[in-house]
Design an enzyme around this catalytic site. Structure first.
Site, mmCIF file in Angstrom:
data_model
loop_
_atom_site.group_PDB
_atom_site.id
_atom_site.type_symbol
_atom_site.label_atom_id
_atom_site.label_comp_id
_atom_site.label_asym_id
_atom_site.label_seq_id
_atom_site.Cartn_x
_atom_site.Cartn_y
_atom_site.Cartn_z
ATOM 1 N N LYS A 41 0.813 -1.212 0.000
ATOM 2 C CA LYS A 41 0.000 0.000 0.000
ATOM 3 C C LYS A 41 0.849 1.265 0.000
ATOM 4 O O LYS A 41 0.501 2.254 -0.660
ATOM 5 C CB LYS A 41 -0.957 0.003 1.198
ATOM 6 C CG LYS A 41 -2.045 -1.050 1.123
ATOM 7 C CD LYS A 41 -3.136 -0.818 2.147
ATOM 8 C CE LYS A 41 -4.009 0.358 1.780
ATOM 9 N NZ LYS A 41 -4.770 0.155 0.535
ATOM 10 N N LEU A 237 -16.464 4.502 -0.622
ATOM 11 C CA LEU A 237 -17.599 3.572 -0.666
ATOM 12 C C LEU A 237 -17.643 2.746 -1.938
ATOM 13 O O LEU A 237 -18.710 2.288 -2.353
ATOM 14 C CB LEU A 237 -18.906 4.365 -0.504
ATOM 15 C CG LEU A 237 -19.010 5.228 0.756
ATOM 16 C CD1 LEU A 237 -20.242 6.121 0.695
ATOM 17 C CD2 LEU A 237 -19.049 4.358 2.005
ATOM 18 N N GLY A 238 -16.491 2.554 -2.582
ATOM 19 C CA GLY A 238 -16.436 1.735 -3.790
ATOM 20 C C GLY A 238 -17.307 2.288 -4.898
ATOM 21 O O GLY A 238 -17.208 3.471 -5.257
ATOM 22 N N THR A 267 -8.026 -3.645 -7.750
ATOM 23 C CA THR A 267 -6.770 -3.521 -7.006
ATOM 24 C C THR A 267 -6.195 -2.112 -7.161
ATOM 25 O O THR A 267 -6.145 -1.578 -8.254
ATOM 26 C CB THR A 267 -5.734 -4.542 -7.511
ATOM 27 O OG1 THR A 267 -6.304 -5.845 -7.440
ATOM 28 C CG2 THR A 267 -4.470 -4.504 -6.675
ATOM 29 N N ASP A 271 -5.831 3.078 -3.231
ATOM 30 C CA ASP A 271 -4.531 3.750 -3.165
ATOM 31 C C ASP A 271 -4.465 4.911 -4.154
ATOM 32 O O ASP A 271 -3.852 5.949 -3.861
ATOM 33 C CB ASP A 271 -3.405 2.750 -3.450
ATOM 34 C CG ASP A 271 -3.343 1.646 -2.399
ATOM 35 O OD1 ASP A 271 -3.667 1.924 -1.235
ATOM 36 O OD2 ASP A 271 -2.969 0.516 -2.751
#
Length: 319
Positions: A41, A237-238, A267, A271
């Site tokens: 990360k 929140l995606g 993925t 980040d």
């Protein structure tokens, strides 16, 4: 005037195997594919900061991005450092831990469900000790405008870095992943806290089911962090976007996710969000708002359209 972002965190090599299903004990299956790539990360967020601070690899940037971490004295270490340098990151503060292996994540991906099973060997990442971060110069020279932290290095080290940065007047962005309960004094005076749904649940002693329930009021969570002394709180929140609140706002704001052509791989999306937001923070002198969160959502949207981790992170002109 040039600005500096220092990322202190993990550098891992990802070993990814795609399999039709997870094998049972004692069973051997033929995998669909295998790949290796740079990860961690900390390193992912450094790449995001560097790429999103300039239009393309050949363009100049007013922001210097410095990675501070550790790799092992093995074949994986040099490739991770070289990979960061290809994104124009200052790697002079990355140390080599003799007698330690480089951090490795062994990732098994079940093809039918997309579910991941990950075995993480921290290796040299855990050689970063609190005693190494008691002075301002340990954060990098010149003194950074922003320090970014995660929780893939020892927790005691993260806590010491936060203490040193606060005493030096250096702004801190904390992305507490993987999440664990934190001491209350971490939040007092913390500039920026970025968490996803499950991390928010863990840090506020809620169940994940509660926060994922339809119509959950995220104002309750962000207000709780603000009351503890955090200045800016973002919950990612995606596919639902993000929720943002700062200390000067009565209520938080919901920000919609960026529309994407096709979700290929999530993925490093989180980040990328952190990196995009961090670039806005240093460019604006720490004063951020809704547009900066929208920009971070756009950048994360570009990342999920590509396969991979660091390789999927866009440059600014792709956003």
């Amino acid at each position: 005037m040039s600005k500096t972002i220092t990322i202190i965190g993990s550098l891992n090599t990802d070993l990814v195997t795609l399999t039709p299903r997870v094998p049972s004990g004692g069973e051997t299956l033929t995998a669909t594919s295998f790949s290796t790539g740079p990860g961690g990360k900390g390193a992912n967020q450094a790449v995001a900061c560097a790429r999103l601070s300039r239009p393309n690899p050949t363009a100049p940037s007013s922001i210097t991005v410095r990675m501070l971490g550790s790799v092992g004295a093995d074949e994986f270490g040099p490739s991770l450092t070289t990979s960061l340098q290809s994104s124009l990151i200052d790697t002079s503060s990355i140390t080599v831990a003799e007698g330690q292996s480089t951090g490795v994540a062994v990732i098994l991906v079940e093809e039918t469900t997309g579910e991941n099973r990950i075995l993480l060997s921290p290796g040299a990442n855990y050689s970063l000790l609190p005693s190494s971060f008691t002075s301002v110069s340990s954060l990098g020279v010149p003194k950074p405008d922003l320090v970014i932290l995660q929780l893939e290095i020892p927790l005691d080290t993260v806590l010491q870095i936060i203490k040193t940065a606060k005493e030096a007047g250096v702004d801190v962005l904390l992305n507490p992943a993987p999440a664990v309960k934190l001491p209350e004094d971490v939040f007092k005076g913390l500039g920026h806290l970025i968490v996803n749904e499950s991390e928010a649940a863990i840090l506020t002693s809620r169940s994940v089911a509660d926060v994922e329930a339809e119509g959950f009021d995220w104002d309750v969570v962000t207000s709780e962090f603000l009351s503890k002394g955090v200045k800016n709180v973002i919950v990612t929140l995606g596919s639902k976007g993000a929720f943002f609140q700062s200390s000067g706002m009565e209520k938080g704001i919901s920000v919609k996710a960026e529309k994407v052509k096709k979700v290929v791989d999530t993925t490093a999306a989180g980040d990328t969000f952190v990196g995009a937001y961090a670039v806005s923070v240093v460019r604006k002198g720490g004063v951020v708002g809704e547009e900066d969160v929208k920009g971070a959502c756009r950048a994360a949207g570009r990342t999920v359209e590509k396969k991979g981790a660091q390789s999927a992170i866009p440059w600014a002109d792709e956003v």
